[in-house]
Design a protein around this motif. Sequence first.
Motif, PDB file in Angstrom:
ATOM      1  N   ARG A 207       0.814  -1.205   0.000  1.00 14.05           N
ATOM      2  CA  ARG A 207       0.000   0.000   0.000  1.00 14.05           C
ATOM      3  C   ARG A 207       0.857   1.268   0.000  1.00 14.05           C
ATOM      4  O   ARG A 207       0.380   2.336  -0.373  1.00 14.05           O
ATOM      5  CB  ARG A 207      -0.925  -0.038   1.228  1.00 14.05           C
ATOM      6  N   GLY A 248       0.922 -14.233   0.693  1.00 17.75           N
ATOM      7  CA  GLY A 248       0.736 -14.205   2.137  1.00 17.75           C
ATOM      8  C   GLY A 248      -0.062 -15.405   2.607  1.00 17.75           C
ATOM      9  O   GLY A 248      -0.284 -16.347   1.844  1.00 17.75           O
ATOM     10  N   THR A 250      -3.183 -15.826   3.171  1.00 18.72           N
ATOM     11  CA  THR A 250      -4.403 -16.113   2.417  1.00 18.72           C
ATOM     12  C   THR A 250      -4.184 -15.995   0.914  1.00 18.72           C
ATOM     13  O   THR A 250      -5.125 -16.125   0.134  1.00 18.72           O
ATOM     14  CB  THR A 250      -5.533 -15.149   2.840  1.00 18.72           C
ATOM     15  N   GLY A 251      -2.951 -15.744   0.509  1.00 22.22           N
ATOM     16  CA  GLY A 251      -2.623 -15.665  -0.913  1.00 22.22           C
ATOM     17  C   GLY A 251      -1.661 -16.769  -1.284  1.00 22.22           C
ATOM     18  O   GLY A 251      -1.666 -17.839  -0.674  1.00 22.22           O
ATOM     19  N   SER A 265       4.275  -3.275   5.038  1.00 17.26           N
ATOM     20  CA  SER A 265       4.595  -3.097   6.462  1.00 17.26           C
ATOM     21  C   SER A 265       5.177  -4.356   7.100  1.00 17.26           C
ATOM     22  O   SER A 265       5.966  -4.278   8.034  1.00 17.26           O
ATOM     23  CB  SER A 265       3.343  -2.651   7.215  1.00 17.26           C
ATOM     24  N   GLN A 269       0.306 -11.753   8.726  1.00 20.69           N
ATOM     25  CA  GLN A 269      -0.319 -12.575   7.673  1.00 20.69           C
ATOM     26  C   GLN A 269       0.470 -12.501   6.368  1.00 20.69           C
ATOM     27  O   GLN A 269       0.463 -13.432   5.582  1.00 20.69           O
ATOM     28  CB  GLN A 269      -1.759 -12.119   7.415  1.00 20.69           C
ATOM     29  N   HIS A 270       1.143 -11.387   6.134  1.00 17.06           N
ATOM     30  CA  HIS A 270       1.987 -11.282   4.934  1.00 17.06           C
ATOM     31  C   HIS A 270       3.254 -12.118   5.140  1.00 17.06           C
ATOM     32  O   HIS A 270       3.629 -12.917   4.280  1.00 17.06           O
ATOM     33  CB  HIS A 270       2.342  -9.817   4.646  1.00 17.06           C
ATOM     34  N   ILE A 283      12.189  -2.357   1.600  1.00 14.92           N
ATOM     35  CA  ILE A 283      12.321  -0.921   1.341  1.00 14.92           C
ATOM     36  C   ILE A 283      11.099  -0.247   1.959  1.00 14.92           C
ATOM     37  O   ILE A 283       9.957  -0.519   1.548  1.00 14.92           O
ATOM     38  CB  ILE A 283      12.393  -0.627  -0.175  1.00 14.92           C
ATOM     39  N   ALA A 289       8.885  -0.250  10.819  1.00 10.35           N
ATOM     40  CA  ALA A 289       8.017  -1.221  10.118  1.00 10.35           C
ATOM     41  C   ALA A 289       8.407  -2.644  10.539  1.00 10.35           C
ATOM     42  O   ALA A 289       9.592  -2.985  10.540  1.00 10.35           O
ATOM     43  CB  ALA A 289       8.153  -1.057   8.606  1.00 10.35           C
ATOM     44  N   ASP A 302      12.348   6.302   0.849  1.00 14.33           N
ATOM     45  CA  ASP A 302      11.141   6.472   0.035  1.00 14.33           C
ATOM     46  C   ASP A 302      11.272   5.609  -1.231  1.00 14.33           C
ATOM     47  O   ASP A 302      12.212   5.783  -2.017  1.00 14.33           O
ATOM     48  CB  ASP A 302      11.019   7.962  -0.333  1.00 14.33           C
TER      49      ASP A 302
HETATM   50  P1  FAD Z   1       0.181  -1.172   5.051  1.00 13.30           P
HETATM   51  O1  FAD Z   1       0.065  -1.941   6.291  1.00 13.30           O
HETATM   52  O2  FAD Z   1      -0.670   0.036   4.903  1.00 13.30           O
HETATM   53  O3  FAD Z   1       1.715  -0.761   4.926  1.00 13.30           O
HETATM   54  C1  FAD Z   1       2.221   0.120   3.983  1.00 13.30           C
HETATM   55  C2  FAD Z   1       3.696   0.318   4.288  1.00 13.30           C
HETATM   56  O4  FAD Z   1       4.266   1.146   3.288  1.00 13.30           O
HETATM   57  C3  FAD Z   1       3.967   0.988   5.650  1.00 13.30           C
HETATM   58  O5  FAD Z   1       4.883   0.201   6.395  1.00 13.30           O
HETATM   59  C4  FAD Z   1       4.581   2.331   5.276  1.00 13.30           C
HETATM   60  O6  FAD Z   1       5.571   2.753   6.204  1.00 13.30           O
HETATM   61  C5  FAD Z   1       5.188   2.031   3.922  1.00 13.30           C
HETATM   62  N1  FAD Z   1       5.311   3.194   3.058  1.00 13.30           N
HETATM   63  C6  FAD Z   1       4.463   4.248   2.893  1.00 13.30           C
HETATM   64  N2  FAD Z   1       4.920   5.103   1.972  1.00 13.30           N
HETATM   65  C7  FAD Z   1       6.090   4.571   1.513  1.00 13.30           C
HETATM   66  C8  FAD Z   1       7.025   5.004   0.543  1.00 13.30           C
HETATM   67  N3  FAD Z   1       6.853   6.133  -0.158  1.00 13.30           N
HETATM   68  N4  FAD Z   1       8.131   4.236   0.359  1.00 13.30           N
HETATM   69  C9  FAD Z   1       8.328   3.097   1.064  1.00 13.30           C
HETATM   70  N5  FAD Z   1       7.460   2.649   1.996  1.00 13.30           N
HETATM   71  C10 FAD Z   1       6.357   3.383   2.214  1.00 13.30           C
HETATM   72  N6  FAD Z   1      -1.970  -9.386   3.970  1.00 13.30           N
HETATM   73  C11 FAD Z   1      -1.172  -9.861   3.021  1.00 13.30           C
HETATM   74  O7  FAD Z   1      -0.314  -9.152   2.452  1.00 13.30           O
HETATM   75  N7  FAD Z   1      -1.299 -11.176   2.619  1.00 13.30           N
HETATM   76  C12 FAD Z   1      -2.203 -12.016   3.170  1.00 13.30           C
HETATM   77  O8  FAD Z   1      -2.286 -13.176   2.776  1.00 13.30           O
HETATM   78  C13 FAD Z   1      -3.050 -11.515   4.193  1.00 13.30           C
HETATM   79  N8  FAD Z   1      -3.971 -12.317   4.774  1.00 13.30           N
HETATM   80  C14 FAD Z   1      -4.728 -11.802   5.794  1.00 13.30           C
HETATM   81  C15 FAD Z   1      -5.632 -12.639   6.463  1.00 13.30           C
HETATM   82  C16 FAD Z   1      -6.392 -12.148   7.498  1.00 13.30           C
HETATM   83  C17 FAD Z   1      -7.355 -13.083   8.188  1.00 13.30           C
HETATM   84  C18 FAD Z   1      -6.262 -10.807   7.903  1.00 13.30           C
HETATM   85  C19 FAD Z   1      -7.070 -10.277   9.046  1.00 13.30           C
HETATM   86  C20 FAD Z   1      -5.394  -9.971   7.253  1.00 13.30           C
HETATM   87  C21 FAD Z   1      -4.619 -10.445   6.180  1.00 13.30           C
HETATM   88  N9  FAD Z   1      -3.719  -9.628   5.500  1.00 13.30           N
HETATM   89  C22 FAD Z   1      -2.907 -10.152   4.556  1.00 13.30           C
HETATM   90  C23 FAD Z   1      -3.677  -8.173   5.759  1.00 13.30           C
HETATM   91  C24 FAD Z   1      -2.541  -7.769   6.692  1.00 13.30           C
HETATM   92  O9  FAD Z   1      -2.966  -7.864   8.040  1.00 13.30           O
HETATM   93  C25 FAD Z   1      -2.110  -6.322   6.414  1.00 13.30           C
HETATM   94  O10 FAD Z   1      -3.217  -5.472   6.577  1.00 13.30           O
HETATM   95  C26 FAD Z   1      -1.520  -6.113   5.025  1.00 13.30           C
HETATM   96  O11 FAD Z   1      -0.510  -7.059   4.785  1.00 13.30           O
HETATM   97  C27 FAD Z   1      -0.938  -4.716   4.921  1.00 13.30           C
HETATM   98  O12 FAD Z   1      -0.578  -4.472   3.595  1.00 13.30           O
HETATM   99  P2  FAD Z   1       0.549  -3.419   3.283  1.00 13.30           P
HETATM  100  O13 FAD Z   1       1.785  -3.751   4.027  1.00 13.30           O
HETATM  101  O14 FAD Z   1       0.638  -3.320   1.804  1.00 13.30           O
HETATM  102  O15 FAD Z   1      -0.097  -2.040   3.769  1.00 13.30           O
END
Ligand code: FAD
Length: 317
Positions: A207, A248, A250-251, A265, A269-270, A283, A289, A302
């Motif tokens: 994200r 992850g 679930t993936g 992050s 789960q990831h 990164i 994180a 970044d």
């Molecule tokens: P975020 O948590 O929003 O993290 C974004 C990160 O990007 C942050 O650490 C931030 O510091 C960083 N960032 C922001 N801007 C920048 C930038 N410009 N440059 C570099 N870094 C930056 N998730 C999975 O991925 N896979 C799964 O299989 C999975 N299964 C799940 C199953 C269940 C039952 C549940 C409840 C959740 C599951 N999740 C799964 C979701 C998981 O809990 C997290 O919500 C998800 O992994 C977060 O995705 P993310 O790291 O992309 O987003």
Amino acid sequence: MSVLVYTESENGKFKKNAFEVASYAHEVANQMGTTVTAISVNAEDNESLGAYGVSKVLSVSDDKLKTFNAKAYAHAIAQAATKEGSQVIIVSSSTDSKFLAPILAAKLEAGYAPNVVAAPEGTNPLTVKRTAFSNKGFAHTRINTDVKIIGVSNNAFGTHENDATAAVETFAPSLEDGNFNVRSVEIDKAVGTVTIADADIVVSGGRGLKGPENWGMVEELAEVLGAATACSKPVSDMGWRPHGEHVGQTGKPVASNLYIAIGISGAIQHLAGVSASKVKVVINTDPEAPFFKAADYGIVGDAFEVVPQLTEKLKEF
Ligand code: FAD
């Protein structure tokens, strides 16, 4: 009584995991004092499996099996096992093999151990080491049934090569209409030329990349590295990337040699789905994180600055 191995192929070419499972089957056969027979479906270059320890290939060539169909494939493999008198069957831990193996196990009344990461600890009784609890631990599993199915994790065992070639025998399993009662009518391919399951390197975005319009830099880095692209769950949930790229718990599981996580992050789960990767590079702008705790190498920065620079530097090699 040979060990039977199902060697997966796509568009006629063996997948990388075919050579891994063949090498694994060779190790099992050595322990048991027997040989390896492979079953391939619509694959070319079957002789090449000899280099990975296969003595004989049962080559199935059937238009009905052009598209993967778990039930029909399981029936074909079951017939090959019966023909060869095989008590041990080796498959990969790909999505396809995880789909067909339980059907095969039910048909042969076999025990099935997936996610196996090492050669058997003994073949009588047959005991294998597998990942457990979403890759947080290992289980040592004994398979007590007469027929045993082992699902080998990708990238866990590696390949072992020699300069032999395999004998190839045409094999025509009898498949009835009932074997095709579930059919794929259309296959949506994930974007990218390298599939996650076969990739040595996976470049994954989260994200932190803010939106689908920013994925060009992820794809460019992946292209320079010959890597597959992947993403976190919210990214595919929001439709930024196809669901086939979600990795992850679930993936899809990832067991690559190198996993590069950009703007992810590191939620539990990831991590559960990617922790089997050998080297993890993270990164992220946030030094706190959670992913940094699981990383081998971390870049606090970044992504929009780091990734293009990294890609440019890698182009020099
Ligand atoms: P975020 O948590 O929003 O993290 C974004 C990160 O990007 C942050 O650490 C931030 O510091 C960083 N960032 C922001 N801007 C920048 C930038 N410009 N440059 C570099 N870094 C930056 N998730 C999975 O991925 N896979 C799964 O299989 C999975 N299964 C799940 C199953 C269940 C039952 C549940 C409840 C959740 C599951 N999740 C799964 C979701 C998981 O809990 C997290 O919500 C998800 O992994 C977060 O995705 P993310 O790291 O992309 O987003």
